[in-house]
Design a protein around this motif. Sequence first.
Motif, PDB file in Angstrom:
ATOM      1  N   SER A  82       0.819  -1.215   0.000  1.00 56.04           N
ATOM      2  CA  SER A  82       0.000   0.000   0.000  1.00 56.04           C
ATOM      3  C   SER A  82       0.850   1.261   0.000  1.00 56.04           C
ATOM      4  O   SER A  82       0.404   2.308  -0.478  1.00 56.04           O
ATOM      5  N   TRP A  83       2.074   1.176   0.515  1.00 57.57           N
ATOM      6  CA  TRP A  83       2.945   2.357   0.520  1.00 57.57           C
ATOM      7  C   TRP A  83       3.342   2.754  -0.900  1.00 57.57           C
ATOM      8  O   TRP A  83       3.680   3.910  -1.158  1.00 57.57           O
ATOM      9  N   ALA A  84       3.321   1.801  -1.824  1.00 57.18           N
ATOM     10  CA  ALA A  84       3.712   2.064  -3.213  1.00 57.18           C
ATOM     11  C   ALA A  84       2.511   2.284  -4.128  1.00 57.18           C
ATOM     12  O   ALA A  84       2.691   2.485  -5.328  1.00 57.18           O
ATOM     13  N   ALA A  85       1.299   2.261  -3.579  1.00 53.97           N
ATOM     14  CA  ALA A  85       0.098   2.270  -4.419  1.00 53.97           C
ATOM     15  C   ALA A  85       0.001   3.493  -5.308  1.00 53.97           C
ATOM     16  O   ALA A  85      -0.418   3.402  -6.465  1.00 53.97           O
ATOM     17  N   ASP A  86       0.371   4.657  -4.796  1.00 54.39           N
ATOM     18  CA  ASP A  86       0.210   5.903  -5.561  1.00 54.39           C
ATOM     19  C   ASP A  86       1.530   6.442  -6.100  1.00 54.39           C
ATOM     20  O   ASP A  86       1.587   7.585  -6.554  1.00 54.39           O
ATOM     21  N   ARG A  87       2.568   5.638  -6.046  1.00 49.75           N
ATOM     22  CA  ARG A  87       3.866   6.090  -6.530  1.00 49.75           C
ATOM     23  C   ARG A  87       4.024   5.773  -8.021  1.00 49.75           C
ATOM     24  O   ARG A  87       3.425   4.823  -8.530  1.00 49.75           O
ATOM     25  N   LYS A  88       4.839   6.575  -8.701  1.00 51.66           N
ATOM     26  CA  LYS A  88       4.993   6.456 -10.150  1.00 51.66           C
ATOM     27  C   LYS A  88       6.439   6.175 -10.509  1.00 51.66           C
ATOM     28  O   LYS A  88       7.364   6.553  -9.790  1.00 51.66           O
ATOM     29  N   THR A  89       6.607   5.502 -11.637  1.00 47.71           N
ATOM     30  CA  THR A  89       7.930   5.285 -12.213  1.00 47.71           C
ATOM     31  C   THR A  89       7.866   5.585 -13.709  1.00 47.71           C
ATOM     32  O   THR A  89       6.793   5.518 -14.318  1.00 47.71           O
ATOM     33  N   THR A  90       9.001   5.904 -14.286  1.00 44.39           N
ATOM     34  CA  THR A  90       9.044   6.198 -15.726  1.00 44.39           C
ATOM     35  C   THR A  90       8.737   4.948 -16.536  1.00 44.39           C
ATOM     36  O   THR A  90       7.966   4.991 -17.498  1.00 44.39           O
ATOM     37  N   GLU A 120       7.820  -1.405 -15.676  1.00 44.51           N
ATOM     38  CA  GLU A 120       8.483  -2.521 -14.992  1.00 44.51           C
ATOM     39  C   GLU A 120       9.096  -2.084 -13.670  1.00 44.51           C
ATOM     40  O   GLU A 120       9.193  -2.888 -12.728  1.00 44.51           O
ATOM     41  N   ASP A 121       9.509  -0.809 -13.582  1.00 45.21           N
ATOM     42  CA  ASP A 121      10.170  -0.330 -12.365  1.00 45.21           C
ATOM     43  C   ASP A 121       9.228  -0.255 -11.171  1.00 45.21           C
ATOM     44  O   ASP A 121       9.693  -0.169 -10.034  1.00 45.21           O
ATOM     45  N   ARG A 122       7.922  -0.271 -11.399  1.00 48.46           N
ATOM     46  CA  ARG A 122       6.994  -0.321 -10.264  1.00 48.46           C
ATOM     47  C   ARG A 122       7.193  -1.612  -9.483  1.00 48.46           C
ATOM     48  O   ARG A 122       6.981  -1.648  -8.271  1.00 48.46           O
ATOM     49  N   ALA A 123       7.615  -2.661 -10.173  1.00 46.83           N
ATOM     50  CA  ALA A 123       7.927  -3.936  -9.510  1.00 46.83           C
ATOM     51  C   ALA A 123       9.379  -3.980  -9.061  1.00 46.83           C
ATOM     52  O   ALA A 123       9.688  -4.342  -7.917  1.00 46.83           O
ATOM     53  N   TYR A 124      10.313  -3.607  -9.947  1.00 48.49           N
ATOM     54  CA  TYR A 124      11.731  -3.710  -9.618  1.00 48.49           C
ATOM     55  C   TYR A 124      12.109  -2.850  -8.417  1.00 48.49           C
ATOM     56  O   TYR A 124      12.994  -3.212  -7.635  1.00 48.49           O
ATOM     57  N   SER A 125      11.449  -1.705  -8.255  1.00 44.22           N
ATOM     58  CA  SER A 125      11.784  -0.815  -7.140  1.00 44.22           C
ATOM     59  C   SER A 125      11.334  -1.367  -5.790  1.00 44.22           C
ATOM     60  O   SER A 125      11.685  -0.809  -4.748  1.00 44.22           O
ATOM     61  N   LEU A 126      10.569  -2.455  -5.781  1.00 47.29           N
ATOM     62  CA  LEU A 126      10.059  -3.035  -4.531  1.00 47.29           C
ATOM     63  C   LEU A 126      10.816  -4.296  -4.112  1.00 47.29           C
ATOM     64  O   LEU A 126      10.529  -4.848  -3.047  1.00 47.29           O
ATOM     65  N   MET A 127      11.734  -4.766  -4.942  1.00 50.79           N
ATOM     66  CA  MET A 127      12.416  -6.028  -4.627  1.00 50.79           C
ATOM     67  C   MET A 127      13.139  -5.963  -3.283  1.00 50.79           C
ATOM     68  O   MET A 127      13.035  -6.872  -2.460  1.00 50.79           O
ATOM     69  N   GLY A 128      13.906  -4.899  -3.070  1.00 54.06           N
ATOM     70  CA  GLY A 128      14.652  -4.798  -1.827  1.00 54.06           C
ATOM     71  C   GLY A 128      13.764  -4.698  -0.610  1.00 54.06           C
ATOM     72  O   GLY A 128      14.087  -5.216   0.467  1.00 54.06           O
ATOM     73  N   LEU A 129      12.628  -4.054  -0.764  1.00 52.72           N
ATOM     74  CA  LEU A 129      11.693  -3.891   0.344  1.00 52.72           C
ATOM     75  C   LEU A 129      11.216  -5.249   0.847  1.00 52.72           C
ATOM     76  O   LEU A 129      11.025  -5.452   2.053  1.00 52.72           O
ATOM     77  N   PHE A 130      11.026  -6.209  -0.086  1.00 48.16           N
ATOM     78  CA  PHE A 130      10.519  -7.533   0.282  1.00 48.16           C
ATOM     79  C   PHE A 130      11.625  -8.582   0.366  1.00 48.16           C
ATOM     80  O   PHE A 130      11.342  -9.751   0.617  1.00 48.16           O
ATOM     81  N   GLY A 131      12.883  -8.151   0.138  1.00 51.42           N
ATOM     82  CA  GLY A 131      13.995  -9.078   0.286  1.00 51.42           C
ATOM     83  C   GLY A 131      14.028 -10.171  -0.759  1.00 51.42           C
ATOM     84  O   GLY A 131      14.415 -11.312  -0.458  1.00 51.42           O
ATOM     85  N   VAL A 132      13.643  -9.871  -1.996  1.00 50.18           N
ATOM     86  CA  VAL A 132      13.680 -10.860  -3.071  1.00 50.18           C
ATOM     87  C   VAL A 132      14.566 -10.340  -4.195  1.00 50.18           C
ATOM     88  O   VAL A 132      14.834  -9.143  -4.289  1.00 50.18           O
TER      89      VAL A 132
END
Length: 771
Positions: A239-247, A250-262
Amino acid sequence: MTYNHCSSTDSVSCSLLEKMRLLDVSAVLDRERDIQQGRHKTKVLEQLDDETAKYAILSHRWGTEVEYDEMTGLMKMSEQDRDEVRQRDGYRKIIKSCEQAKEDGYRWLWTDTCCIDKRNSAELSEAINSMYRWYYNSHMCYVHLNDVDESVFPTQRDLDRFGRSNGWPEWFSRGWTLQELIAPMELEFFNKTWVSIGHKQDLTSTLQSITRIPKRVLRDGQVLRDTRHLRCSVAQMMSWAADRKTTRVEDRAYSLMGLFGVNMPMLYGEGAKAFQRLQLEIIRVNGDYSIFAWNPRGARIFGSVLAGDPSCFRDCHDIENVRPDDFVHKLGAYMRQDIPGKVIDWVKLLRLRHGVRSIQLSKWDVTNLGIQVSLPVLPCRERLFRAILPCCDLHGNLLTIDLTSYDHGSSRWPDPTWVAIDGVPELRSLYFTYAQDVVKSCHNLRLHDQHVSWHGFTRCGTFPHEIVDNVVILSPQESTVIILVYANNDVGSRFAVGFGYHLGRVWSRIIYDEHRANQEALPWVDFAKQVHDGLRSLPIPQSYFYSDLTVVWNAHLPQTIWDAKVFCCSSDSGYSNMMVDIEPCPGCCTGPLTETYTSGTPELRLPWTSNPLGSHELRLDGELTKFDLCSSQELALGDYGISSVHNFIRHGNIFEDMQEYGIDSTDLVYRPVISRVSSCRRAPRSHRMRAQEVVTASPVKSMIIRRGGAEKPLVLYRPKGLSLPDNEEFELLLKALSIRLARKDLVTTVIQCSELNVEERRMDVGGGETT
């Protein structure tokens, strides 16, 4: 932050990055100080271990940046090229951050602009997979807010200054900056001119209100790795990323990898499938059922159990996981409260309690049949059932998802009429389907709302994201709800139009802001959020815009003389047109808001309903236009009636009708517009010398086929085009005459000519021609 994909063939291939490139702060500053003398060729980048190096790190919004090859080859450039690089905002940002790092006692600095060689796709992929760790291991993170001028951190939403980013500095709306805010233990904010405006540890209350990230996570990002009950749920983190944007999508997913440790490879070009891959990686390492709890306020989605986009988790900020023992007790409460009057089978209940406490509930597997899980299930009717998830909302209520089964899999299914047929859930092994075709599911909607301005209303904005070129791409795989807010400040009136896409159909609602007249009324974006949350939680009864009809929603705006209307016409070919309009109310109403719904052809001129009839084509001021031959009839501009090929049954003329309304048809605003007429194809040689006087009208290809080649080109001498005016006053006139014009054809353009002939023979191959 933006990362661009490069070719798969690289000059360097390396294993997982054990070291990171860091800027030598002193070397960068020394080179800049002596650069005019051209003496220094100091090496400014070194590779060090992030576990042992004491370094600062930069977080920022990308602009005109300096990349790796430019930073390392600066002294090899020509003086002109070197000066161009040094004048960039990105270069000044590097210098300023190095000066700050040196002042704070740090020898090394990392920035994503020049410390990664993005020409090497392997290095780029490995850097992105390591980035959360790099930010976490940094001793200080500098955040540069390039749109903040004040010397204090903004503590109140300001839509006038930050309207494009929800009222806060743009840095808080970007996808990559989420991990850059959470990971570092020490983080300092700087304004546009590099004046310090606060530290993260001192601003946790304000940062929580901006981002909805809990204070405990802001104080220590390692809470996300906590194996105890303090750990945040997957749905909450999403939910913290729900309203965030990327250029890049694909980066909407890649930018979350570290947050979830994958970790997973970068595949730029895969589009929305990247987020599906991310969820599958999270499932493989984390048995958190909240990943299926997206859109908890009444799902309108069918198909994959995986969310199509982080925005599906927008309302999941208060979802928590439930321990097995607590899950057993909550199941008992669920059966008593949510399934009243059912006879409890105690043998089934004991069996369920044993299964919930066993390892069966925690066992997950991703197979070719789907995601294999075990959950308590309540059957509804044939092939429909409800699965109960071991997670709850803010009030402690268990969350459920409705499913339908086919073959060996189970898919998400929205069913507002769900009724349980058994009082005790049964622990069942399920295979959740997750494959989805994100390309074929899209539906394009074009918005027309320019007419609202004629009555003093303006569009305040859209929520949750902007609409580009008045086109919205809707997908049934996402819980898309778009809110448009319109206001007339002179009369203190404001309303919202909400629309979305459900089961292959577009739907809409009109909501009036009853508190707009109050001086303490909410900002438009807060009003839009309230409407958005309300619509997402409501079922959709008969509010579809059916594919083969034009439908109208009409709502009176209380305490005004206006009615708000929404017209929509959908098609099965994947697009719809929707118009928002304001009309004077037929009577002076002050009662409560009323909303009506009608289908069929509305008695109003819509911007997409023009369907020109004609057998020949000409260019009118350069635009291709169809015309019909009516030389044997006396037709005039503004005639309306029933038209067919070469025949027109006249019912009236709008200029004659104007006299009944006491409107002066000779007024300049109603005068016909003179247009230049030209041929669609090259004129015969004998006509080229007098191209302004002779024009050839080509037959429409479909008419040639339909009539067996009977249609031939026409030669017009000294043609003159007359068209109806296109202005606000004339549009309002057409609205006033809409009842008379309903289901009739209107002569919008006529071409007058001194002579008209049929071209008997075409130009031959040898170049001779006769007409």
